[in-house]
Design an enzyme around this catalytic site. Sequence first.
Site, short mmCIF file in Angstrom:
data_model
loop_
_atom_site.label_atom_id
_atom_site.label_comp_id
_atom_site.label_asym_id
_atom_site.label_seq_id
_atom_site.Cartn_x
_atom_site.Cartn_y
_atom_site.Cartn_z
CD GLU A 64 39.69 -8.39 12.76
OE1 GLU A 64 39.92 -9.26 11.90
OE2 GLU A 64 39.06 -7.34 12.51
CB ALA A 176 -7.94 -4.31 -14.23
CD1 TRP A 182 -0.70 3.13 1.30
CD2 TRP A 182 1.15 2.21 0.46
NE1 TRP A 182 0.22 4.13 1.14
CE2 TRP A 182 1.38 3.58 0.64
CE3 TRP A 182 2.15 1.41 -0.05
CZ2 TRP A 182 2.59 4.17 0.30
CZ3 TRP A 182 3.35 2.00 -0.37
CH2 TRP A 182 3.56 3.37 -0.19
NE ARG A 196 12.45 1.00 -0.33
CZ ARG A 196 11.69 2.04 -0.63
NH1 ARG A 196 11.94 3.22 -0.10
NH2 ARG A 196 10.66 1.89 -1.46
CG LEU A 216 12.81 3.95 -5.67
CD1 LEU A 216 13.54 3.74 -6.98
CD2 LEU A 216 12.10 2.68 -5.22
CG LEU A 306 13.26 -4.91 -13.81
CD1 LEU A 306 14.20 -5.23 -14.96
CD2 LEU A 306 13.64 -3.58 -13.14
#
Length: 374
Positions: A64, A176, A182, A196, A216, A306
Amino acid sequence: MNRPLPRIGEGDAFDRECMARALRLAERGLFTTQPNPRVGCVIARDGSVVGEGFHQRAGEPHAEVHALRMAGAQARGATAYVTLEPCAHFGRTPPCADALMAAGIARVVVAAHDPFPQVDGRGIERLRAHGIAVESGLLEADALELNRGFFARVRRGRPWLRLKLACSLDGRTALADGSSKWITGDAARADVQRWRARSGAILSSVATVRRDDPQLTVRLSEPFAPPVRVIVAGRGALLQSARLWQDGAAANLLVVADDRAVDDVPEGVEVLKVPGESAGPNLHAMLNALAARDVNEVHTECGARLAGSLIDAGLVDELLLYQAPTLLGEAGLPLIAGWNLADLTRRLPMTLVDRVAVGADLRFRFRFDWESAR
């Protein structure tokens, strides 16, 4: 407070055009505003836009204020279109409701109500008490979508959790022996960087650090607020030789552990202690603690174990699935581990939000319907 607010219907074409423009402006803060919501504002009078702006960074002027500065004297008697209810409290910046009143704005159209306790209807009440006409609800769904994480954190005390996975056409994430680099192509990996960047935290596990040695980090040329990198500790040491600990950004790292779960934490890395359970830190407690640190969105990149634990705990809001046009075979590793269904009636309902071609790969975005799953 949760007070009922005056509603606007579909609005006339000009109202919708101005609010849509305000939402596009708000999107420009997608990577930079956290922990604040992304907000845009357009000021119009006599059928023309005279001012516009968006919130750029936490601690800096709100949308604003930018729009009023641009409008100047033309703000008097004008309509302000704001994607989120104007604030009515002193935080790091003064109340936006006061700025709108001082500028002589005659009408305010709000897309979405702000559930933040220090606002929560007070902004609209303040404007109306000053004689300003206020309506709400125009393009509300779009405004809510833009700030899924902010609304999740404020309303339920837990961030919006997005689980990113990548697989082959036959649902495998690796061979396996764990080889996976990739599966997807360059375009998909670049797309992940943007997910991310919009997040307050990037979540992974010690097992993923050991297996993949990820950093990361966010690799974008445009400005972004660096997310905190959160590592869920299992049993045993943290592998101090990993690149994650060696890149000079220990201050932006957080290891989540229970009292038994972590050894040999690298110097400068913060440890967040939460209650434990048999498999390690309690995931509900971890997310509650991240919300208390003002994390709105958690972007999760982890292994099958996870991922399965988060789904089993009912904590995944959104699944971001990249599927590569390849096959890895029966012996390949699965997307999810440690989570099984006794019968089909227990399967989890999901809604497809979008499906996008990203280079040679497909990106699917699903929302979990936990209410239906209960």
